[in-house]
Structure formats: C-alpha cells, structure tokens
Design a protein around this motif. Sequence first.
Motif, PDB file in Angstrom:
ATOM      1  N   LYS A 126       0.519  -1.027   0.106  1.00 13.14           N
ATOM      2  CA  LYS A 126      -0.071   0.184   0.445  1.00 13.14           C
ATOM      3  C   LYS A 126       1.077   1.108   0.026  1.00 13.14           C
ATOM      4  O   LYS A 126       0.685   2.578  -0.033  1.00 13.14           O
ATOM      5  CB  LYS A 126      -1.203  -0.212   0.813  1.00 13.14           C
ATOM      6  N   LYS A 127       1.932   1.258   0.462  1.00 13.63           N
ATOM      7  CA  LYS A 127       2.114   2.581   0.953  1.00 13.63           C
ATOM      8  C   LYS A 127       3.037   3.165  -0.495  1.00 13.63           C
ATOM      9  O   LYS A 127       3.133   2.722  -1.874  1.00 13.63           O
ATOM     10  CB  LYS A 127       4.043   2.134   1.318  1.00 13.63           C
ATOM     11  N   LYS A 128       2.952   4.546  -0.477  1.00  9.82           N
ATOM     12  CA  LYS A 128       2.975   5.327  -1.466  1.00  9.82           C
ATOM     13  C   LYS A 128       4.633   5.307  -2.255  1.00  9.82           C
ATOM     14  O   LYS A 128       6.017   4.965  -1.715  1.00  9.82           O
ATOM     15  CB  LYS A 128       3.082   6.580  -1.149  1.00  9.82           C
ATOM     16  N   GLY A 129       4.336   4.438  -3.724  1.00  9.02           N
ATOM     17  CA  GLY A 129       5.809   5.101  -3.918  1.00  9.02           C
ATOM     18  C   GLY A 129       6.411   3.495  -4.905  1.00  9.02           C
ATOM     19  O   GLY A 129       7.313   3.107  -5.406  1.00  9.02           O
ATOM     20  N   THR A 130       5.468   2.823  -3.812  1.00 11.26           N
ATOM     21  CA  THR A 130       5.692   1.425  -3.982  1.00 11.26           C
ATOM     22  C   THR A 130       5.168   0.830  -5.057  1.00 11.26           C
ATOM     23  O   THR A 130       6.473  -0.713  -6.080  1.00 11.26           O
ATOM     24  CB  THR A 130       4.731   0.554  -2.565  1.00 11.26           C
ATOM     25  N   GLY A 131       3.953   1.061  -5.683  1.00 10.30           N
ATOM     26  CA  GLY A 131       3.591   0.847  -7.343  1.00 10.30           C
ATOM     27  C   GLY A 131       4.299   1.621  -8.107  1.00 10.30           C
ATOM     28  O   GLY A 131       4.656   0.466  -9.203  1.00 10.30           O
TER      29      GLY A 131
ATOM     30  N   LEU B 201      -2.801   2.267 -13.092  1.00  8.77           N
ATOM     31  CA  LEU B 201      -2.280   1.926 -12.333  1.00  8.77           C
ATOM     32  C   LEU B 201      -2.243   3.109 -10.642  1.00  8.77           C
ATOM     33  O   LEU B 201      -1.931   3.451  -9.834  1.00  8.77           O
ATOM     34  CB  LEU B 201      -0.871   0.990 -12.228  1.00  8.77           C
TER      35      LEU B 201
ATOM     36  N   ARG C  56      -3.710   3.122  -7.141  1.00 11.13           N
ATOM     37  CA  ARG C  56      -3.034   2.950  -6.488  1.00 11.13           C
ATOM     38  C   ARG C  56      -3.672   4.550  -5.705  1.00 11.13           C
ATOM     39  O   ARG C  56      -4.200   4.736  -4.286  1.00 11.13           O
ATOM     40  CB  ARG C  56      -1.549   3.216  -6.244  1.00 11.13           C
TER      41      ARG C  56
ATOM     42  N   ARG D 219      -5.988   4.651  -2.458  1.00  9.90           N
ATOM     43  CA  ARG D 219      -5.557   5.338  -0.506  1.00  9.90           C
ATOM     44  C   ARG D 219      -6.540   6.798  -0.365  1.00  9.90           C
ATOM     45  O   ARG D 219      -6.889   6.158   0.604  1.00  9.90           O
ATOM     46  CB  ARG D 219      -3.862   6.038  -1.215  1.00  9.90           C
TER      47      ARG D 219
ATOM     48  N   GLU E  47      -9.364   4.687   1.389  1.00  9.09           N
ATOM     49  CA  GLU E  47      -9.754   4.076   2.865  1.00  9.09           C
ATOM     50  C   GLU E  47      -9.435   5.009   3.436  1.00  9.09           C
ATOM     51  O   GLU E  47     -10.238   5.184   4.801  1.00  9.09           O
ATOM     52  CB  GLU E  47      -8.121   3.231   2.548  1.00  9.09           C
TER      53      GLU E  47
END
Lengths: 479, 367
Positions: free
Chosen positions: A423-428, B39, B43, B47, B50
């Motif tokens: 979920k963390k930002k930047g992981t995508g 994507l 994402r 986020r 949520e």
Amino acid sequence: MNTSTVQIILIIIHSLFFIYAFFAIASYVILAIISTIETIEYVKKNSFVNYKEILSSTISPSISIIAPAYNESLNIIENVRSLLSSHYVNYDVIIVNDGSKDDSLEKLIAAYSLVKVNFLINQQILTKPIRAGVFKSTNPAFEKLTVVDKENGGKADALNMGLNISNNKYVACIDVDCLLLENALQKMVKPFLEVTEEKVIATGGVIRIANSCIIKDGKLLDVNLPKKLIVQSQILEYLRAFLLGRMAWSRLNGLLVISGAFGLFDKKTAIEVGGYDTNTVGEDMEIIVRMRRHMEEINEKYKVAYIPDPLCWTEAPDNYKILISQRNRWTRGTIETLRKHRKIGFNKKYKSLGMLSYPYWLFFERLAPIIEVVGIVYFVILMMLNEVRWDYTIAFIILAYFFTVLFSIVAIFSEELTYHQYKKKGTGFKLILISALEPFVLHLFILYAAIRGNFDYYFNKKKKWGEMTRKGMAKAENN
Amino acid sequence: MEIYHYLLYYFENSPTIIQIVWIASCVLFISILILIVYLKYLRSGLRKNEKTVIEYQKEYESDLITYLYAGNEEAEISAEQQAIIDKLKSCASDEFKRRIIVSTLLRLRNEISGEMADAIQKLYFQSGLISYALKRLKNDKWYVVAKGIRELTQLHVKEVHDKIVTLVNHPKKEIRKEVLLYLVTLFHFDGLKFLDLLQTQLSEWDQIQLLEVLQRFDEQEIPDINQWLKSTNESVVAFSLKLAKIYNQFEVKDALIALLSHPQKNIRIDAIHVLNHLQVYEAKPILKNNFDNLSQEEQIKFFKLLENLSEISDEHFLLAHTTHQNFEIKLLALKILKTLVVEKFKSMKDFSTDADYVKIYEYLAYN
C-alpha cells in the motif's frame, strides 16, 4: 546436403521455434484471462463469508499442522509460537525435528515445558525411527503442541512421520519458518467443506515474500517492499505465478503442484497413496501428481483447490547463490516427478490430467529452459556465420520484452484490485520499474539454475537438497 | 523529420511479419503506458478511498450515537433525530456512502442490545435503507442479491420472510447459503422448515454455520427431526444427525437405528457415531451381528461405540478382533478388553507375535 536442403532444414527449425514461442505466449495469455476471472469470482464469493463462525465452531473439522524442522534453532521458538497462534479451534501442531544437529530440541523443551510421553504411533508410512521421543507440554497453554524427534530422513520423511502421528482429518504441511495468518486454516479448509459434487483432496495457498516485512510475536504487522532487487524481482515472479497461473489451473482442475511451504491435504487420501516420496527433491509436486493419479485410477471425482488470499508469508533467497540452489532443486523435482509419472502423459485415461496438465508442464515448464538455451546457442552460431537478420531479431526481442513487462504489470494490477498488500506510496512505481528490470536481473539466473538442475539430474545424481541459510524473519522487525 | 521518414520507409519496405511484429510491439507499448497511468490512478484512488471511508465512518458513527441519545419522551422522534434521518436519507442515495452507513449501523448493532439495538433497526427503516436492500433482491447479479440478504439478516428484517424463502432452491449456492442463514438467524428452529423444501445439497460448511447460529439460542423448543432423518436428500439426513447429537435427541433412536442400513456409507457412519453419543444399546447387537458386512470405517466406529457400551458378554467378540488386520480396531479391541476384563488382558501378552499387536499391548500395559 545442397543449399536448398539446408534452407528447408533452417525453415523447419525457425518454424518450430516460432510455433513453440507462439503457443507459450498464447498459453500464458489464456491462463492469465482464466485466472483473472477465477480470482474475481473468488473475491466476490468470499467478500461476505463469515469465517468467525467456522473458527469458533467446535464441530469444525480437525486439522494437524505438520512442520518439519532441520537445524532451525535460530528461529524455532518464534516460528512455533506463530503456528500456535491460529484462531482456528480444532487444530494441533506437530513439529518434526528431523535429526537436527543443533540445539532445536533443547530450545523447544525449555521454551514450551516439554516432557517425553509414551506415544503410540500407527506406522502407516515407513519412516526413519524416532530418536529422542515424542514430547508434549506440561503447560496447558501449549496443549496443542506435539514435538517429535526423529533420525534425519529429509523433509518428505519428516512429513510422513507427521502423517503417522496425526489423529486429525486434515493435515496442513508447512515449512516451519513460514508465517501463517491467523485465519489461514479456516480459509484453507473451506473448499473441503463446501464442495458437495466431488471430493477435495488438497488445497494450496499463495506464498508471499516476507523479507523486510514487520513481524512481531509471530504476527505480520506491516508489509514492505524489500530493498534488494533480487527479492523484489521474486515478489513480481510470485505474483505472476500465483495470481496469473495457478488460479487458472485451479479453475481447470489441473493443478499439478501445491507449494511445499503451505498446503492442506485430506489425510486419508495422502496416506492411501503412501505419503510423501522420500526419493525426490520435488516431494510437494510429486504427492499431488500421485494423489491425482490415484483418484483417476479409482475413478472418483475429485478436485485440487487453490486459495489466492495472502495467507502464508515466507523468507525468499536474498542472494544469487541460494536462489540458484533453490531453483536447481525445483527443476530436478519437476524432472523427477514428470519422469516418474510419465504414464499419465498424453494418456486419455487420465483425462485433463494426462491430456492438458502433464503436456503443459512437460513443454512449458520442463522443456522451456532447454529450448531457450538451444535458441540462444543457435542464435550465437548464426551470428558467427553472419546469418542473423537483425531487423527480425530486434523486432522480435522488443516484442518479447514488451510482452514480459506487460504481463508483469497485469499481475501487479491483479494484486492491486484484489489484495492490495503493497500500500505504501511509491511502491507502485517501484513495482513497475522492477517489471522492466526483472528480465535482466532474475530471469538469466533462473535460466542458469534450470540448466544446472538438468545437468545435476543427469550427471550428478548424489545432489539432493541445497543449502538455505535462514536470516530469520525476526530480524525483519528491526528493518 | 528525417528519422521519421526513415522509419516510415523502413516499415513500409519490411516483410509483412515484421510489420505485424512492430504493430504488436506498439500496441503492447501503448498498453503498458496506459496501465502505468491507470495503476497510478488506481493506487491513489485506493489510498484516498481508505481515508475517505475512515472519515465517513467517524461522521456517521457520531450521527448514529447522537440519534440514539437524542430521543425524548414526548415526541416519538425528536427534531435532532429527524435531522439525522434526513441526512442519512440523502446520503443513502450515493452507493459508496450507503455502504459505509450500513456497515456502521451493523457494527453498532453488534455492540449494543435491547432498546438501543431496536432503535438502530428503526433507523434502518426510517432512513429508507431497507428499500435499497429490497431492491438488491431483484438484481441480476448473484452477489448483489446475496449481499442484500445478508444485510437483511444482520439487521433482523423479518418482514421479507416470504420473499426470501422462495430462494431456498436458488441455483447459486452462495444465495442459498444466505437464505438459510437468514431463516435460521431470524426464525431460529422454526427457520429449519426449509429442510422440507430443500432440493439441493447442504454442504458441510453450510451445516456448521447453521448449527453455530442455532447454538446461540438455548430457549427454543427443538422441532421433531424424525421426518428429516428419513429425507431423500442425504445432506438433510446428515444435518439432522448433527442436530440429534448436539441436542441429545434420544426420542429419534428408532429413526437412527433405521439409518444403519442407509445406502450411503457416510450416513451409516454418522448414525453409529450419534447412537454411540446417545448410548443406544439396541444398536449394538444389530451392528455386532452384521459386523463382517460393514465397511472398515463403520467397523472402527462400532468399536468406538463399544468403548462406551461394552459388556462382559462382548468378551469373545473383542478377543476375536485383537488380531484384526486394522491397527485401530486392534487397538480398540485390546483397550476395551483391558477395561472390561483386566485379568484376561494381562494373560494376553504373548497372544500374538504380530509387531503391531506387541506395540499396542506394551503401550496399553504401561498406560
């Protein structure tokens, strides 16, 4: 041979390569489409299932978790604690200490107040003998735990000992260092209980990579993307294999392998077929093929189910030496299993097992690395002969590369739309970057390992399991 | 410009297969770009979603608590409560918000009881949320229907019983499961009347869930399960056997004994298990006289029954089976003998040289 004959031979060779690549790509695409449909269906079906009612029910079926341990002293206490923390009611944990040379047993005795007990074992499957004995805890808090200390016989032999010891209807065979989520057992047992038209003989689960994840007291607290590219690439590889491959095979009822790291089995069937084969390094694949073969031979309707939920987390190799050793073993396991059960292949009697699953594994898993290497060698020869058509070469390489990257991105998509673990930002962005780099940082090593596996299978018969040095997931807490 | 012309020239003069490959590569490349952008959007959306869900949850939770404590004795609905009802009504038209409102209502309803729980149910009606759940029942998508039934179950809406009961034999098993849970959760043992109508198989999973729900209610009078034990639907028989065991239905012993000759092996095994639990002695001679015709699983179950119901007259029968080829039967026979006639057991040390026999004997002798 005259020039035209050579030309014809070359055209045939080129056509064969082209046909093989076409069918490989077509099969990936078809499997990905089926997998996506199956995953969406699964998520819909299970989005409102109340697992609490099953886990708290005393009439839920009994399960034994069997975990073989060999020289796992570093993490054995934490690992057992994790296994004991399941929320399922009707289960026990059997740790089979497979002749460890370290102090695993002493540590377990001390940590869980174990005492030796008189235990009657129905030796339905032959195994190496008991060494120090069978141990149970004097502390009621650990009443679900049984520890068996036996002579070393390998993972398969240890699992067979667990099958002999278990008094329960189902057995979950897992690697002791795996982290199971608290609701893993009720999710895995569901297919056994809900299918009425056929007998479910085994259920497999997705394996997720736990390197760099935050784990405390045997519980997964936070999911992180590891820093090392080799581990990141494996995450992508696992996503592709599990979310875009195995789900489809489950739908087609053609699964030939359930990861040895975590699988749930109908104990009666597992014992009927003689348990795990101790003469192969691919015991996880072999037992599934044997169970399926048995069911086909007795003409009973059956299913091998598959659960896409991220229920089991494990440590992946973080250096190339261990990775190559692991993949070398996987290759040898595949060759051994396919050879042992070659009777199934292209045999109508075994229906889709013989006509679909076996041929697929033979052509696109067993032979793929060999064909790839033959292709590379052939290409080098053509280069030396100055016979390469560079316009063709560049066009096809770019096409193959884009397809690989796209396929990985689809796997990332599938993950995002279903379980969204990273979920963390930047992981995508990082995952996208990995999908572009992975063909260079992982694939070449996997190809090398597969070729080494073939070589070792034919010319180095003594080679068994490779070394897997555990760094310990407990260390991940500090990351 | 020159490069463009060169590429165009190259492409136009390439063989067809190369042209196809380049077109395919371009398609794949564009697909990759589109997916990367999507994507990013997905994402960020997930986020953001949520965060929004948490915000709305807090807001609605606070509204609901205000609603629960804003009642006055004079008017049935106070002005403050009416304002909240109106707000929820307008929010409910948005599907996203409606989902959060319902989940907040359910969470609160599970945490409280008595008048407060009734007030939440009342609010569910007043805010018009019920009408959305009823609309779901007519939806073409099975999972929407199933979720609708689940919502009605969780909010104890008994008024739609007649509508729901028509779905008992729905082709989609997920809908059937929700229907059965609705009937049993809201109508307790009365809800079990669906067993008369059921034409499909009740899975083990369904059976466990239904029994778990039933066990929450201990004030209910258990209906007569005789007719279900005689059902032609095997899963209904299996479920009734579980009921007979859990609720100690000794009065159905004749029907249970009759099941010993049921064509399905699993039913016969379960019947022996329940007869053992209820300690029905009449079953013993029937099984004993027919022992050789039983399957191995039935034989093992019978020996487990003997563990509870054996008498001195069973000694010869037990003795004859101490050398049975099956490990479990051998173990049970010796174990029962030890309990029944310990002297006899002591004299049997060298009765057989079979390795399993020796192992079992030694184990029992020291335990």
